[in-house]
Enzyme design. Structure first.
Site, PDB file in Angstrom:
ATOM      1  N   ASP A  59      28.148  55.596 -39.653  1.00 21.49           N
ATOM      2  CA  ASP A  59      26.885  55.025 -40.138  1.00 21.49           C
ATOM      3  C   ASP A  59      26.882  54.877 -41.655  1.00 21.49           C
ATOM      4  OD1 ASP A  59      23.854  54.943 -40.794  1.00 21.49           O
ATOM      5  OD2 ASP A  59      23.906  54.769 -38.612  1.00 21.49           O
ATOM      6  N   GLU A  99      18.496  57.968 -48.939  1.00 22.83           N
ATOM      7  CA  GLU A  99      19.296  57.949 -47.717  1.00 22.83           C
ATOM      8  C   GLU A  99      20.754  58.287 -48.009  1.00 22.83           C
ATOM      9  OE1 GLU A  99      20.340  54.959 -43.999  1.00 22.83           O
ATOM     10  OE2 GLU A  99      18.381  54.875 -44.967  1.00 22.83           O
ATOM     11  N   GLU A 149      16.314  48.350 -38.241  1.00 27.70           N
ATOM     12  CA  GLU A 149      15.261  49.271 -38.670  1.00 27.70           C
ATOM     13  C   GLU A 149      14.223  49.503 -37.573  1.00 27.70           C
ATOM     14  OE1 GLU A 149      15.995  50.539 -42.181  1.00 27.70           O
ATOM     15  OE2 GLU A 149      17.548  49.751 -40.866  1.00 27.70           O
ATOM     16  N   GLU A 191      23.953  48.019 -31.517  1.00 29.91           N
ATOM     17  CA  GLU A 191      23.267  49.301 -31.701  1.00 29.91           C
ATOM     18  C   GLU A 191      23.543  50.221 -30.516  1.00 29.91           C
ATOM     19  OE1 GLU A 191      21.955  50.647 -34.143  1.00 29.91           O
ATOM     20  OE2 GLU A 191      20.938  49.211 -35.437  1.00 29.91           O
TER      21      GLU A 191
END
Length: 213
Positions: free
Chosen positions: A46, A84, A138, A203
């Protein structure tokens, strides 16, 4: 009441969207039972999204048709670059994954595919295509994070990842993305639908890949 453009596309991808939101990875993350090796593999992959993701946000700033929209994307890019990214570095330290270890791990197929999709969307210079990928990247994460039971797990590696994707700033940004997509997406509906569908598929594959350890 007329269904929004975002809701139409999410409904068309409902099976894969629901499978991702209710994935084993999400369940184990939210109850704190996820194995360190699985979490580490997931986070290494990620973290590699960030470069392509920032490119995508840059494309959103460049292709947006409103100054106010550009400001929103700019603020969000700042959060991704700061808060993040800091989380990733703290999590890697806690999981004992050094920089050399991260560099030695090959790219997973879903990660490489999603990077390519983000860069492809950015290269279109088309706002609807960019918004399609952002709304999946998102919106799907907010969807699963909002379902996390309280209290959150004690381990910050789990809890902070959930909180990064369910907080007032993030909820507001996802709402903004959906509003923009409903406004601009229908202008290039088929292009937007194509990017949206491929993003949802990737995803789900990305969550599956976390267990390939």
């Amino acid at each position: 009441m007329t269904e929004s453009f975002f809701e139409t596309l999410r409904r068309e991808c409902a099976t894969e969207w629901s499978a991702a939101v209710g994935h084993r990875f999400v369940r184990e993350l939210c109850d704190g039972s996820i194995a360190d090796a699985v979490m580490a593999r997931y986070l290494v992959q990620d973290h590699r999204f960030l470069d392509a993701f920032l490119t995508l946000l840059g494309a959103a700033i460049a292709s947006a048709d409103r100054f106010e929209s550009r400001l929103r994307f700019g603020r969000f890019a700042g959060m991704v670059s700061g808060e993040e990214n800091d989380y990733f570095l703290r999590a890697f330290a806690a999981l004992g994954v050094g920089e050399a270890d991260r560099a030695a791990i090959p790219d997973s197929a879903p990660m490489a595919g999603f990077q390519a999709l983000m860069r492809e969307a950015a290269a279109t210079r088309a706002y609807p295509a960019v918004l399609a990928v952002l709304n999946v990247a998102e919106g799907l994460y907010l969807d699963w994070a909002m379902r996390a039971p309280k209290p959150l797990p004690e381990n910050f590696v789990h809890a902070d990842w959930i909180t990064l994707h369910d907080n007032p700033f993030f909820r507001d940004f996802v709402g903004f993305l959906r509003d923009e997509f409903d406004r601009a997406g229908p202008e290039a509906a088929e292009q937007a639908r194509d990017f949206f569908r491929r993003a949802v598929t990737l995803e789900l594959a990305f969550f599956d890949d976390a267990y390939a350890v």
